[in-house]
Write a protein that holds these residues in place. Structure first.
Motif, PDB file in Angstrom:
ATOM      1  N   TYR A 132       0.827  -1.330   0.091  1.00 31.77           N
ATOM      2  CA  TYR A 132       0.010  -0.050  -0.063  1.00 31.77           C
ATOM      3  C   TYR A 132       0.852   1.194   0.052  1.00 31.77           C
ATOM      4  O   TYR A 132       0.391   2.413  -0.835  1.00 31.77           O
ATOM      5  N   SER A 133       2.047   1.189   0.755  1.00 29.63           N
ATOM      6  CA  SER A 133       2.922   2.374   0.924  1.00 29.63           C
ATOM      7  C   SER A 133       4.202   1.854   0.722  1.00 29.63           C
ATOM      8  O   SER A 133       4.671   0.948   1.250  1.00 29.63           O
ATOM      9  N   ARG A 134       4.963   2.548  -0.277  1.00 25.55           N
ATOM     10  CA  ARG A 134       6.363   2.022  -0.580  1.00 25.55           C
ATOM     11  C   ARG A 134       7.228   2.400   0.923  1.00 25.55           C
ATOM     12  O   ARG A 134       6.870   3.549   1.372  1.00 25.55           O
ATOM     13  N   GLY A 135       7.802   1.316   1.164  1.00 24.02           N
ATOM     14  CA  GLY A 135       8.880   1.554   2.187  1.00 24.02           C
ATOM     15  C   GLY A 135       8.026   1.191   3.676  1.00 24.02           C
ATOM     16  O   GLY A 135       9.011   1.304   4.459  1.00 24.02           O
ATOM     17  N   VAL A 136       7.008   0.633   3.525  1.00 20.38           N
ATOM     18  CA  VAL A 136       6.227   0.418   4.967  1.00 20.38           C
ATOM     19  C   VAL A 136       5.730  -1.220   4.526  1.00 20.38           C
ATOM     20  O   VAL A 136       5.280  -1.490   3.784  1.00 20.38           O
ATOM     21  N   THR A 137       6.356  -1.886   5.706  1.00 22.23           N
ATOM     22  CA  THR A 137       5.977  -3.183   5.649  1.00 22.23           C
ATOM     23  C   THR A 137       5.209  -3.353   7.126  1.00 22.23           C
ATOM     24  O   THR A 137       4.841  -2.451   7.904  1.00 22.23           O
ATOM     25  N   ALA A 138       4.207  -4.264   6.969  1.00 17.47           N
ATOM     26  CA  ALA A 138       3.198  -4.548   8.191  1.00 17.47           C
ATOM     27  C   ALA A 138       2.810  -5.898   8.477  1.00 17.47           C
ATOM     28  O   ALA A 138       3.004  -6.775   7.415  1.00 17.47           O
ATOM     29  N   VAL A 139       2.507  -6.203   9.425  1.00 18.91           N
ATOM     30  CA  VAL A 139       1.940  -7.550   9.956  1.00 18.91           C
ATOM     31  C   VAL A 139       0.826  -7.574  10.571  1.00 18.91           C
ATOM     32  O   VAL A 139       0.487  -6.289  11.107  1.00 18.91           O
ATOM     33  N   ALA A 140      -0.330  -8.435  10.523  1.00 18.79           N
ATOM     34  CA  ALA A 140      -1.598  -8.409  10.826  1.00 18.79           C
ATOM     35  C   ALA A 140      -2.237  -9.683  11.191  1.00 18.79           C
ATOM     36  O   ALA A 140      -1.658 -10.823  10.680  1.00 18.79           O
ATOM     37  N   ALA A 141      -3.070  -9.667  12.313  1.00 16.94           N
ATOM     38  CA  ALA A 141      -3.659 -11.092  12.560  1.00 16.94           C
ATOM     39  C   ALA A 141      -5.078 -10.793  13.029  1.00 16.94           C
ATOM     40  O   ALA A 141      -5.209  -9.538  13.242  1.00 16.94           O
ATOM     41  N   PRO A 142      -5.852 -11.545  12.819  1.00 14.93           N
ATOM     42  CA  PRO A 142      -7.395 -11.416  13.106  1.00 14.93           C
ATOM     43  C   PRO A 142      -7.834 -11.426  14.373  1.00 14.93           C
ATOM     44  O   PRO A 142      -7.280 -12.228  15.285  1.00 14.93           O
ATOM     45  N   VAL A 143      -8.811 -10.538  14.678  1.00 13.89           N
ATOM     46  CA  VAL A 143      -9.625 -10.487  16.061  1.00 13.89           C
ATOM     47  C   VAL A 143     -10.836 -11.364  15.915  1.00 13.89           C
ATOM     48  O   VAL A 143     -11.530 -10.852  14.989  1.00 13.89           O
ATOM     49  N   LEU A 144     -11.012 -12.270  16.504  1.00 12.37           N
ATOM     50  CA  LEU A 144     -12.383 -13.068  16.161  1.00 12.37           C
ATOM     51  C   LEU A 144     -13.273 -13.027  17.378  1.00 12.37           C
ATOM     52  O   LEU A 144     -12.939 -12.977  18.308  1.00 12.37           O
ATOM     53  N   ASN A 145     -14.737 -13.032  16.954  1.00 13.64           N
ATOM     54  CA  ASN A 145     -15.644 -12.910  17.912  1.00 13.64           C
ATOM     55  C   ASN A 145     -15.988 -14.503  18.538  1.00 13.64           C
ATOM     56  O   ASN A 145     -15.185 -15.234  18.041  1.00 13.64           O
ATOM     57  N   VAL A 147     -17.919 -16.339  17.850  1.00 17.81           N
ATOM     58  CA  VAL A 147     -18.385 -17.660  16.750  1.00 17.81           C
ATOM     59  C   VAL A 147     -17.128 -17.759  15.675  1.00 17.81           C
ATOM     60  O   VAL A 147     -17.220 -18.613  14.776  1.00 17.81           O
ATOM     61  N   GLY A 148     -16.107 -17.235  15.914  1.00 18.10           N
ATOM     62  CA  GLY A 148     -14.839 -17.238  15.228  1.00 18.10           C
ATOM     63  C   GLY A 148     -15.094 -16.358  13.987  1.00 18.10           C
ATOM     64  O   GLY A 148     -14.182 -16.660  13.018  1.00 18.10           O
ATOM     65  N   GLU A 149     -15.755 -15.535  13.893  1.00 12.58           N
ATOM     66  CA  GLU A 149     -15.718 -14.654  12.619  1.00 12.58           C
ATOM     67  C   GLU A 149     -14.630 -13.371  12.831  1.00 12.58           C
ATOM     68  O   GLU A 149     -14.631 -12.865  14.028  1.00 12.58           O
ATOM     69  N   ALA A 150     -14.121 -13.162  11.888  1.00 15.30           N
ATOM     70  CA  ALA A 150     -13.083 -11.986  12.030  1.00 15.30           C
ATOM     71  C   ALA A 150     -13.796 -10.829  12.166  1.00 15.30           C
ATOM     72  O   ALA A 150     -14.404 -10.086  11.148  1.00 15.30           O
ATOM     73  N   VAL A 151     -13.755  -9.995  13.160  1.00 11.80           N
ATOM     74  CA  VAL A 151     -14.496  -8.793  13.238  1.00 11.80           C
ATOM     75  C   VAL A 151     -13.362  -7.655  13.389  1.00 11.80           C
ATOM     76  O   VAL A 151     -13.900  -6.469  12.987  1.00 11.80           O
ATOM     77  N   ALA A 152     -12.088  -7.897  13.289  1.00 11.07           N
ATOM     78  CA  ALA A 152     -11.270  -6.783  13.226  1.00 11.07           C
ATOM     79  C   ALA A 152     -10.062  -7.281  13.029  1.00 11.07           C
ATOM     80  O   ALA A 152      -9.778  -8.372  12.867  1.00 11.07           O
ATOM     81  N   ALA A 153      -8.905  -6.445  12.933  1.00 10.51           N
ATOM     82  CA  ALA A 153      -7.441  -7.002  12.550  1.00 10.51           C
ATOM     83  C   ALA A 153      -6.560  -5.994  13.313  1.00 10.51           C
ATOM     84  O   ALA A 153      -6.830  -4.687  13.278  1.00 10.51           O
ATOM     85  N   VAL A 154      -5.742  -6.518  13.965  1.00  9.61           N
ATOM     86  CA  VAL A 154      -4.723  -5.911  14.704  1.00  9.61           C
ATOM     87  C   VAL A 154      -3.193  -5.952  13.808  1.00  9.61           C
ATOM     88  O   VAL A 154      -2.925  -7.164  13.375  1.00  9.61           O
ATOM     89  N   SER A 155      -3.201  -4.882  13.636  1.00 14.98           N
ATOM     90  CA  SER A 155      -1.690  -4.705  12.560  1.00 14.98           C
ATOM     91  C   SER A 155      -0.594  -3.637  13.197  1.00 14.98           C
ATOM     92  O   SER A 155      -0.852  -2.851  13.917  1.00 14.98           O
ATOM     93  N   ILE A 156       0.602  -4.254  12.707  1.00 19.03           N
ATOM     94  CA  ILE A 156       1.984  -3.348  13.173  1.00 19.03           C
ATOM     95  C   ILE A 156       2.608  -2.912  12.060  1.00 19.03           C
ATOM     96  O   ILE A 156       2.999  -3.741  11.116  1.00 19.03           O
TER      97      ILE A 156
END
Length: 186
Positions: A132-145, A147-156
């Motif tokens: 998305y942005s040159r020079g920026v790296t990121a990692v992310a993981a899902p936040v599950l409710n 019932v196991g649905e991804a309602v959000a994502a935490v990213s760095i």
């Protein structure tokens, strides 16, 4: 969209008397403090992604992120995590639309993005190396409710590096924080 949508999104009910941004706030602060990097909590917003909570980093070369920022659904670690956890029908619908190219690393080929989404779903986290942005790296993981649905994502998001050990530590930290928030929701 602005402040009104952000206010609504921050108050997404996830249980009796609680909301997602409030629940995540302390977790994001701990994540930021432990890594020195900024971090964010994002949710799906139609065919895009909305940042609803952030914690600023303390590192010398930290990135600043503000709640209310809209991002595409197909580019970036948090975005890909949310996209990967949609139904197969929703993913197919998104992949039939044109996929805008933000950098030379953006997934704009639907077949390649579909393969990436399967990998993300299988491994439980996403990596973005300047999509998305040159020079920026990121990692992310899902936040599950509950019932196991991804309602959000935490990213760095952080400045790009080839330090695999650092990337591994940040990935583990994002996953752990997403799991902590998920436990509170479940």
């Amino acid at each position: 969209l602005g402040a009104r949508l952000l206010s609504f999104a921050a108050n997404v009910p996830v249980g009796p008397g609680s909301d997602l941004a409030d629940i995540a706030g302390a977790h994001l602060e701990r994540l930021s403090h432990s890594t020195g990097e900024a971090c964010k909590l994002s949710i799906r917003d139609g065919d895009g992604v909305l940042v609803i909570a952030t914690a600023q980093g303390s590192g010398e070369y930290r990135l600043n992120i503000k709640p209310g920022r809209s991002l595409p659904l197909h580019a970036g670690a948090a975005s890909k995590v949310l996209l990967a956890h949609l139904s197969d029908e929703e993913i197919a619908r998104v992949l039939t639309a044109p996929l805008e190219k933000y950098t030379d690393r953006t997934f704009s080929d639907p077949r390649k993005l579909a393969k990436e989404l399967k990998q993300i779903r299988a491994q439980g986290w996403a990596f973005d190396n300047g999509e998305y942005s040159r020079g920026v790296t990121a990692v992310a993981a899902p936040v599950l409710n509950q019932v196991g649905e991804a309602v959000a994502a935490v990213s760095i998001p952080f400045l790009s590096t080839h330090d695999e050990s650092r990337i591994g530590k940040l990935t583990a930290a994002a996953i752990a924080t997403a799991k902590e928030i998920s436990k509170v929701l479940g």
